[in-house]
Design a protein around this motif. Structure first.
Motif, PDB file in Angstrom:
ATOM      1  N   GLN A 246     -10.576  -3.307 -38.393  1.00  0.00           N
ATOM      2  CA  GLN A 246     -10.871  -2.376 -37.313  1.00  0.00           C
ATOM      3  C   GLN A 246      -9.686  -2.172 -36.392  1.00  0.00           C
ATOM      4  OE1 GLN A 246     -13.636  -0.511 -37.237  1.00  0.00           O
ATOM      5  NE2 GLN A 246     -12.636   0.586 -35.548  1.00  0.00           N
ATOM      6  N   SER A 247      -8.896  -3.221 -36.177  1.00  0.00           N
ATOM      7  CA  SER A 247      -7.748  -3.094 -35.270  1.00  0.00           C
ATOM      8  C   SER A 247      -6.672  -2.159 -35.813  1.00  0.00           C
ATOM      9  CB  SER A 247      -7.137  -4.473 -35.008  1.00  0.00           C
ATOM     10  OG  SER A 247      -6.519  -4.982 -36.189  1.00  0.00           O
ATOM     11  N   LEU A 248      -6.741  -1.845 -37.098  1.00  0.00           N
ATOM     12  CA  LEU A 248      -5.728  -0.993 -37.717  1.00  0.00           C
ATOM     13  C   LEU A 248      -6.162   0.465 -37.807  1.00  0.00           C
ATOM     14  CD1 LEU A 248      -4.638  -3.370 -40.628  1.00  0.00           C
ATOM     15  CD2 LEU A 248      -3.641  -3.162 -38.339  1.00  0.00           C
ATOM     16  N   VAL A 249      -7.371   0.762 -37.368  1.00  0.00           N
ATOM     17  CA  VAL A 249      -7.858   2.141 -37.378  1.00  0.00           C
ATOM     18  C   VAL A 249      -7.329   2.845 -36.126  1.00  0.00           C
ATOM     19  CG1 VAL A 249      -9.897   3.623 -37.387  1.00  0.00           C
ATOM     20  CG2 VAL A 249      -9.912   1.462 -38.670  1.00  0.00           C
ATOM     21  N   GLN A 250      -6.582   3.922 -36.342  1.00  0.00           N
ATOM     22  CA  GLN A 250      -5.883   4.587 -35.242  1.00  0.00           C
ATOM     23  C   GLN A 250      -6.258   6.064 -35.160  1.00  0.00           C
ATOM     24  OE1 GLN A 250      -3.744   3.021 -33.145  1.00  0.00           O
ATOM     25  NE2 GLN A 250      -3.984   1.052 -34.193  1.00  0.00           N
ATOM     26  N   ASP A 251      -6.268   6.577 -33.929  1.00  0.00           N
ATOM     27  CA  ASP A 251      -6.508   8.006 -33.727  1.00  0.00           C
ATOM     28  C   ASP A 251      -5.273   8.813 -34.120  1.00  0.00           C
ATOM     29  OD1 ASP A 251      -9.127   7.803 -32.698  1.00  0.00           O
ATOM     30  OD2 ASP A 251      -8.353   7.297 -30.711  1.00  0.00           O
TER      31      ASP A 251
END
Length: 300
Positions: free
Chosen positions: A264-269
């Motif tokens: 989840q920490s690697l999901v970016q806008d």
């Protein structure tokens, strides 16, 4: 006066291996291994493989098919395709090994799998250059910093980047369509640890399904898709190298990645920007997408 020996001169009967003893005998055969870690790994491998065979009552025909599958997997590998990495990925083993070895200091960017397409060297490119040599997708600017876990910029850090094109293919998959190095770049961060480059927004894509791994996915009813992402390897003196991705927020397959690599920490806008002046500054058409994040490295 001589005394005749009572010891038998007959050769010793060979030990008979059976379902119970063969495991211990195979493990005992490793006693002379000079490398203790090799001995440890092979011992555990033998015990777990034998336990698997016992638990499933593995048949000779099934084992023959498995050997054929592994043989075909090896035969599918080339200089630009690594089917064994793909197999490790879809079984979740690559991500497990990464999770075991990649536990990082608090605040460090999470690592994830290398994937099977880091097969060629990324060309050195200046900051701000485009890695999208064909212009085949939605224009995008990616920017960020390489910093330590203390938040200190790491000047001169190296950032290796690779991604699929706007249609979901890597350059090595389409040598007759994409020029070598398309979707790849090796950048050097500036004096403040900053990096930036132009590209296209990545799209979800299927991993190769024309080989043994694809047949395995089909046989088990699994889809082959990966969510949209960009790969990174970041490195700097005095710090542990980082292998990671960023994933496009809101995209498909984030909850069912075929290689289990989403964190989840690697999901970016990838934010939509409608600003003609800023587009001219970056050298991209307007509107465009913009992704910003830091790669945080822990001390080595």
């Amino acid at each position: 006066m001589t005394t005749e020996s009572t010891e038998s001169t007959e050769p010793a009967e060979p030990a008979e291996s059976d379902e119970i003893t063969v495991t211990d005998e195979a493990v005992a055969s490793l006693r002379a291994a000079a490398d203790p870690r090799l001995r440890e790994l092979l011992t555990a491998l033998i015990r777990h493989l034998h336990a698997f065979a016992r638990e499933t009552r593995l048949t000779g025909q099934e084992w023959e098919r498995a050997i054929g599958f592994l043989t075909a997997t090896g035969q599918t590998c080339t200089d630009t395709r690594q089917e064994f990495i793909l197999l490790s990925d879809v079984l979740g083993l690559s991500m497990l090994v990464e999770a075991l070895a990649g536990r990082r200091a608090p605040g460090a960017t999470e690592s994830t799998v290398l994937g099977p397409f880091h097969m060629t060297a990324s060309p050195e490119r200046p900051l701000g250059a485009s890695i999208d040599l064909l212009g085949g997708g939605e224009p995008c600017v990616v920017e960020g910093r390489v910093v330590s876990t203390a938040g200190i910029p790491l000047p001169g850090a190296r950032v290796d980047v690779w991604q699929a094109d706007g249609h979901g293919f890597y350059d090595v998959q389409q040598p007759d369509v994409q020029p070598p190095g398309n979707g790849r770049g090796l950048f050097t961060a500036d004096g403040e640890g900053r990096f930036w480059f132009r590209t296209c927004v990545p799209s979800p894509y299927p991993i190769p399904t024309d080989g043994p791994v694809g047949a395995l996915l089909k046989a088990t009813g699994r889809h082959p898709y990966r969510p949209a992402h960009i790969h990174f390897i970041a490195s700097a003196d005095g710090h542990a190298p980082l292998t990671t991705h960023i994933f496009v927020a809101g995209g498909d397959y984030l909850d069912s990645d075929a290689v289990f690599a989403v964190r989840q920490s690697l999901v970016q806008d990838f934010t939509r920007v409608d600003d003609p002046a800023l587009a001219r500054e970056f050298g991209v058409p307007n509107p465009f997408r913009r992704a910003r994040f830091d790669l945080v490295l822990e001390p080595s």
